[in-house]
Motif scaffolding. Structure first.
Motif, PDB file in Angstrom:
ATOM      1  N   LEU A 138       0.810  -1.221   0.000  1.00  0.00           N
ATOM      2  CA  LEU A 138       0.000   0.000   0.000  1.00  0.00           C
ATOM      3  C   LEU A 138       0.846   1.275   0.000  1.00  0.00           C
ATOM      4  N   GLY A 139       2.129   1.146   0.299  1.00  0.00           N
ATOM      5  CA  GLY A 139       2.989   2.326   0.352  1.00  0.00           C
ATOM      6  C   GLY A 139       2.682   3.219   1.537  1.00  0.00           C
ATOM      7  N   ARG A 140       2.339   2.619   2.671  1.00  0.00           N
ATOM      8  CA  ARG A 140       2.056   3.404   3.873  1.00  0.00           C
ATOM      9  C   ARG A 140       2.492   2.610   5.096  1.00  0.00           C
ATOM     10  N   ASP A 141       2.963   3.350   6.107  1.00  0.00           N
ATOM     11  CA  ASP A 141       3.516   2.677   7.279  1.00  0.00           C
ATOM     12  C   ASP A 141       2.620   2.782   8.500  1.00  0.00           C
ATOM     13  N   ASP A 142       1.369   3.207   8.298  1.00  0.00           N
ATOM     14  CA  ASP A 142       0.463   3.369   9.435  1.00  0.00           C
ATOM     15  C   ASP A 142      -0.579   2.252   9.507  1.00  0.00           C
ATOM     16  N   VAL A 143      -0.326   1.140   8.826  1.00  0.00           N
ATOM     17  CA  VAL A 143      -1.286   0.047   8.826  1.00  0.00           C
ATOM     18  C   VAL A 143      -0.644  -1.214   9.408  1.00  0.00           C
ATOM     19  N   GLU A 144      -1.496  -2.115   9.898  1.00  0.00           N
ATOM     20  CA  GLU A 144      -1.032  -3.392  10.422  1.00  0.00           C
ATOM     21  C   GLU A 144      -2.106  -4.437  10.183  1.00  0.00           C
ATOM     22  N   VAL A 145      -1.705  -5.697  10.163  1.00  0.00           N
ATOM     23  CA  VAL A 145      -2.654  -6.799  10.088  1.00  0.00           C
ATOM     24  C   VAL A 145      -3.009  -7.172  11.515  1.00  0.00           C
ATOM     25  N   ALA A 146      -4.285  -6.977  11.881  1.00  0.00           N
ATOM     26  CA  ALA A 146      -4.698  -7.108  13.271  1.00  0.00           C
ATOM     27  C   ALA A 146      -5.860  -8.077  13.414  1.00  0.00           C
ATOM     28  N   ARG A 147      -5.880  -8.793  14.506  1.00  0.00           N
ATOM     29  CA  ARG A 147      -6.960  -9.732  14.823  1.00  0.00           C
ATOM     30  C   ARG A 147      -8.189  -8.971  15.292  1.00  0.00           C
ATOM     31  N   GLU A 148      -9.361  -9.537  15.011  1.00  0.00           N
ATOM     32  CA  GLU A 148     -10.623  -8.920  15.433  1.00  0.00           C
ATOM     33  C   GLU A 148     -10.666  -8.758  16.948  1.00  0.00           C
ATOM     34  N   GLU A 149     -11.143  -7.577  17.364  1.00  0.00           N
ATOM     35  CA  GLU A 149     -11.308  -7.309  18.795  1.00  0.00           C
ATOM     36  C   GLU A 149     -12.776  -6.952  19.026  1.00  0.00           C
ATOM     37  N   ALA A 150     -13.044  -5.753  19.543  1.00  0.00           N
ATOM     38  CA  ALA A 150     -14.428  -5.374  19.850  1.00  0.00           C
ATOM     39  C   ALA A 150     -15.228  -5.041  18.595  1.00  0.00           C
ATOM     40  N   VAL A 151     -14.549  -4.525  17.575  1.00  0.00           N
ATOM     41  CA  VAL A 151     -15.233  -4.117  16.347  1.00  0.00           C
ATOM     42  C   VAL A 151     -15.246  -5.274  15.359  1.00  0.00           C
ATOM     43  N   SER A 152     -16.447  -5.678  14.922  1.00  0.00           N
ATOM     44  CA  SER A 152     -16.556  -6.794  13.994  1.00  0.00           C
ATOM     45  C   SER A 152     -15.899  -6.457  12.655  1.00  0.00           C
ATOM     46  N   HIS A 153     -15.284  -7.457  12.052  1.00  0.00           N
ATOM     47  CA  HIS A 153     -14.693  -7.284  10.731  1.00  0.00           C
ATOM     48  C   HIS A 153     -15.702  -7.511   9.606  1.00  0.00           C
ATOM     49  N   PHE A 154     -16.889  -8.021   9.926  1.00  0.00           N
ATOM     50  CA  PHE A 154     -17.881  -8.263   8.891  1.00  0.00           C
ATOM     51  C   PHE A 154     -18.605  -6.971   8.529  1.00  0.00           C
ATOM     52  N   ASP A 155     -18.838  -6.783   7.235  1.00  0.00           N
ATOM     53  CA  ASP A 155     -19.615  -5.630   6.802  1.00  0.00           C
ATOM     54  C   ASP A 155     -21.048  -5.750   7.307  1.00  0.00           C
ATOM     55  N   GLN A 156     -21.607  -6.968   7.222  1.00  0.00           N
ATOM     56  CA  GLN A 156     -23.007  -7.159   7.592  1.00  0.00           C
ATOM     57  C   GLN A 156     -23.148  -8.455   8.399  1.00  0.00           C
ATOM     58  N   LEU A 157     -23.621  -9.524   7.763  1.00  0.00           N
ATOM     59  CA  LEU A 157     -23.823 -10.795   8.462  1.00  0.00           C
ATOM     60  C   LEU A 157     -22.678 -11.756   8.160  1.00  0.00           C
ATOM     61  N   PRO A 158     -22.570 -12.855   8.925  1.00  0.00           N
ATOM     62  CA  PRO A 158     -21.343 -13.655   8.853  1.00  0.00           C
ATOM     63  C   PRO A 158     -21.169 -14.574   7.662  1.00  0.00           C
TER      64      PRO A 158
END
Length: 248
Positions: free
Chosen positions: A103-123
């Protein structure tokens, strides 16, 4: 649609270990209340806590190019950070370093799901071959397969099945295979520009979303919740267990 009706058979199973990246094709997978085990369990997260996606919302931030990467769990085992494959298909030893370089950016990371769901809608997203064939016919000359729509299950429907048959399933419960897996079909996904984006063997094309918008009001697939956990395998029948009552 009566109880016991076979809607189709599972033709392909897709899991996306890192949200908004290309996924892995499986022969079988376990499903629990969250969806396919390990699906979108990780995401690309920026310094503001927003998740890489194909759109900008309160939770998500558009990060073009993520679909050119693919993610998988080594040996299919959901344990630890998934492996990323770069745009050339080469496995990257460090997932976060790969995303930052891509992506050419250093402010991102690959992170595991926590309190905020990674799904846009349903699973769970289910798409039929009848609907996919309609899209192909609507955009002749544009390469289209199910990866543009990122379903978990591609279901092969009987010959003569009308496109958008998924709409008829909403409110019904189906059993997948001969085990304990049961899903409840709730509604369809509202599509965004991500269906147009380039990925392996699929070039960018704005015609895909336009066709879905004209043909079915931006909606495509059946979103489901898992009513009973279990295992899904390629070739499993999808059979209505409890149908929607007919309108009075």
């Amino acid at each position: 649609m009566d109880d016991g009706t076979v809607l189709g058979t599972v033709e392909r199973i897709w899991r996306y270990p890192v949200k908004s990246t290309g996924g892995e094709l499986l022969f079988e997978a376990e499903a629990d209340a969250r969806g396919l085990v390990g699906d979108r369990l990780y995401a690309v997260r920026d310094a503001d806590g927003k998740l890489g996606s194909g759109k900008n919302t309160r939770r998500f931030r558009r990060m073009p190019g993520l679909l050119r990467l693919r993610s998988r769990y080594p040996d299919g085992v959901v344990a630890g950070v998934p492996e990323l494959l770069d745009a050339d298909g080469v496995p990257a030893p460090d997932a976060t370093a790969c995303v930052r370089r891509h992506l050419g950016r250093d402010d991102v990371e690959v992170a595991r799901e926590e309190a905020v769901s990674h799904f846009d809608q349903l699973p769970l997203s289910v798409l039929t071959t009848a609907t996919l064939d309609w899209v192909r016919a609507a955009v002749p000359g544009v390469p289209v397969d199910e990866r543009r729509f990122r379903p978990n299950l591609l279901v092969r429907t009987p010959p003569g099945t009308l496109p958008f048959v998924e709409d008829l399933w909403f409110g019904s419960t189906a059993r997948i295979g001969g085990g304990s897996l049961r899903v409840r079909f709730e509604r369809s996904s509202e599509r965004c520009a991500m269906v147009n984006e380039a990925q392996q063997e699929l070039p960018h094309s704005p015609l895909v979303l336009r066709a879905v918008a004209r043909g079915h009001d931006m909606r495509l697939d059946a979103l489901a919740t898992v009513a009973g956990p279990g295992r899904v395998r390629v070739g499993d029948p999808v059979r209505v267990e409890r149908a929607v009552p007919p309108a009075p």
